[in-house]
Design a protein around this motif. Sequence first.
Motif, short mmCIF file in Angstrom:
data_model
loop_
_atom_site.label_atom_id
_atom_site.label_comp_id
_atom_site.label_asym_id
_atom_site.label_seq_id
_atom_site.Cartn_x
_atom_site.Cartn_y
_atom_site.Cartn_z
N ASP A 120 0.88 -1.16 0.00
CA ASP A 120 0.00 0.00 0.00
C ASP A 120 0.92 1.22 0.00
O ASP A 120 1.65 1.46 0.95
CB ASP A 120 -0.86 -0.07 1.27
N PRO A 124 -2.41 8.99 -2.63
CA PRO A 124 -2.76 10.38 -2.98
C PRO A 124 -4.23 10.63 -2.64
O PRO A 124 -5.01 9.69 -2.48
CB PRO A 124 -2.55 10.41 -4.49
N ASN A 125 -4.58 11.90 -2.54
CA ASN A 125 -5.94 12.25 -2.18
C ASN A 125 -6.67 12.89 -3.33
O ASN A 125 -6.09 13.67 -4.09
CB ASN A 125 -5.91 13.20 -0.99
N HIS A 160 -4.37 3.06 -2.88
CA HIS A 160 -5.21 3.42 -1.73
C HIS A 160 -5.49 4.93 -1.67
O HIS A 160 -5.08 5.65 -0.76
CB HIS A 160 -4.58 2.95 -0.41
N GLU A 271 -10.03 4.36 -0.25
CA GLU A 271 -10.68 4.17 1.05
C GLU A 271 -12.13 3.73 0.85
O GLU A 271 -12.65 2.91 1.60
CB GLU A 271 -10.65 5.49 1.84
N TYR A 325 -10.87 7.65 9.03
CA TYR A 325 -9.67 7.13 8.36
C TYR A 325 -9.29 5.75 8.93
O TYR A 325 -8.96 4.82 8.19
CB TYR A 325 -8.55 8.16 8.57
N VAL A 349 4.06 4.29 4.32
CA VAL A 349 3.39 5.55 4.67
C VAL A 349 4.27 6.33 5.66
O VAL A 349 4.98 5.73 6.48
CB VAL A 349 2.00 5.28 5.29
N GLN A 353 2.52 8.95 10.70
CA GLN A 353 1.25 8.22 10.89
C GLN A 353 1.42 6.96 11.74
O GLN A 353 0.60 6.05 11.69
CB GLN A 353 0.62 7.89 9.54
N PHE A 357 -1.36 3.76 12.57
CA PHE A 357 -1.21 2.34 12.23
C PHE A 357 -1.13 1.47 13.48
O PHE A 357 -1.59 0.33 13.47
CB PHE A 357 -0.03 2.13 11.28
N1 ARG Z 1 -4.16 9.40 1.91
C1 ARG Z 1 -3.33 9.33 3.05
C2 ARG Z 1 -2.61 10.66 3.28
O1 ARG Z 1 -2.49 11.47 2.39
C3 ARG Z 1 -2.29 8.25 2.95
C4 ARG Z 1 -2.84 6.86 2.82
C5 ARG Z 1 -1.85 5.82 3.25
N2 ARG Z 1 -2.36 4.48 3.22
C6 ARG Z 1 -3.20 3.99 4.11
N3 ARG Z 1 -3.65 2.75 3.96
N4 ARG Z 1 -3.58 4.66 5.15
O2 ARG Z 1 -2.14 10.88 4.39
#
Ligand code: ARG
Length: 588
Positions: A120, A124-125, A160, A271, A325, A349, A353, A357
């Motif tokens: 994973d 990107p968002n 993801h 997501e 999230y 990641v 974070q 996790f």
């Molecule tokens: N979209 C998230 C961000 O920009 C990162 C995702 C990482 N992957 C995950 N499975 N949480 O912070």
Amino acid sequence: MLTTIEHDLSQLFGQAFEANDLSFDFGATVRCSRPELGDFQCNGAMAAAKQGAGNPFVTAEKVVAALPDNDIIKNVEIVRPGFINVFLHSDYLATKLKSFSNDHTFGCAEDLSDTKVMIDFGGPNVAKSMHVGHLRTAIIGDALQRIFRFKGYNVVSDAHLGDWGTQMGMLIEGLKKRQPDLPYFDENYTGPYPEESPVTIQDLETIYPEESGLCKSDDAAAEKARQATLELQNGREGYRALWKHFVEVSIATLKRDYGELGVTFDLWKGESDADPFIPKVLAELEEKNISIKDQGALIVPFLDEEGEKLMPPLILRKSDGAVMYGTTDLATLYERVHDDKANIVLYVVDGRQQQHFKQVFAAADLMGMEQSTVYEHTYFGTVNGKDGKPFKTRSGGVMKLHDLIQMAKDEARKKLAESNFGVDFEEAEKEDIAHKVAISTLKFADLRNFRIKDYIFDLEKFSEFEGKTGPYLLMQVARIKSILRKAADINAQPGELLPTSDNEKALTFKLLEFNGALDKTIEKRAPHFLCEHLYNLAQDFSSFYQKQHILKEPDELKRASLLKLSSICLAQMEIGLELLGIETLERM
Ligand code: ARG
């Protein structure tokens, strides 16, 4: 898989220790730290002495006497107190290298297709352009997927996408304000919804920052965005249809940016794909008494045996009912464990974070998922500016990934011109070179550091043709290619490898260390081991080439062998760089 020299020698010495009623493990043999003393050394006699085997020198003598017949060891020297230094036969070395180089994976690949590794990365968002914070996950994640695949694992990578959080509600509300008459907002409309997107990526990139700024200062706006997110998650049709457009236009742009970096994904899930799994996960958490209600919210508390709090709880549902999230990540993991049947799931990641996790994994452990799957946060440090703070643009804004790549290209063009590289090449080739040099610059500068460390972004230093840089390695590759081309011009081709001479030894040993570097990379999920190897290999080639004038070698067989050694070195560098996601050049 072909065995390494270390392995072969350790077997021989292990047997010799066993013949003396000592443990096989004392036979472990490693490269000599000082090459003038020997090629390899076995220090088991000292270790055995510590465990009561008596005088190490005497043990070493007995072990050497008990070595099985073999065509590997030329001679040994025993040095006090009990080191055994080993010198190898020069034709054994050449034969070993031959067998490794005949295999297109240098003897690295194994059949590991039964082990499914899901990686994973990217993350990107929707509606947000990628910025410097997305650089490391793309580069490290891509290198890892290439390396695991090369080794023989069954790899599935997933981007993801961040497509299910409150930013979606902000976009919906933001668009509603601008174009209230669109059918997506009409609750009485029953479809079908237009095929064409009502927004472009530029629209989204304008709406999103405006709305997210507004929501920070205006509670009513924030509440509306939350409400819209909830309705989207609950399946309101118009919102789902609109959301699909948001995702699609975003993916198109993301693919362009990742394309520039040469990064690909097997899956472009997000997501939102966890949505169907959320009810199952929530039901199981409730059934097993893992989740509780807390002031209207649904949470997983983490307590030790005394009931002390271990860390903040994982929030599954807010009091308004929206999922978070952590919920989508837990449900995604559930899908990967139960439906995808992944054996290993790596989350490449940002280290910031870690708490997230820890919570998700702790909840998964409570559900028993760890019994069938290994999951890890393969985290990385921050890219900092020279001030030691997260890297920004000159004006202090967020550095977009696209702009960063342009900066690297400008620097590459400048450095190439300064070094007089390719001055007389066609424009198109010059551009191709600048692009590849730029990407090698960014990727190698990132990957050469142990991933969990932060690093300072210093483009000028990263772009140098000297030192541990991407451009240096590309230059070395182009140089070997040029040697081989010049040889071909005088009709000299690579031929049979002759027994390894002293000049070629260091390079040969280095080539044979490729497997070890790759295995280490896989074991620690850390590509810097491979970077280090490739850099050392390039340096060893340089020293070899300095001592050995290949093209002026009068003995034709010898020359053919030297060219063969060079071409093996080239092949390994090219494979290694490709595993880092770095494309090489024919010339520069
Ligand atoms: N979209 C998230 C961000 O920009 C990162 C995702 C990482 N992957 C995950 N499975 N949480 O912070």
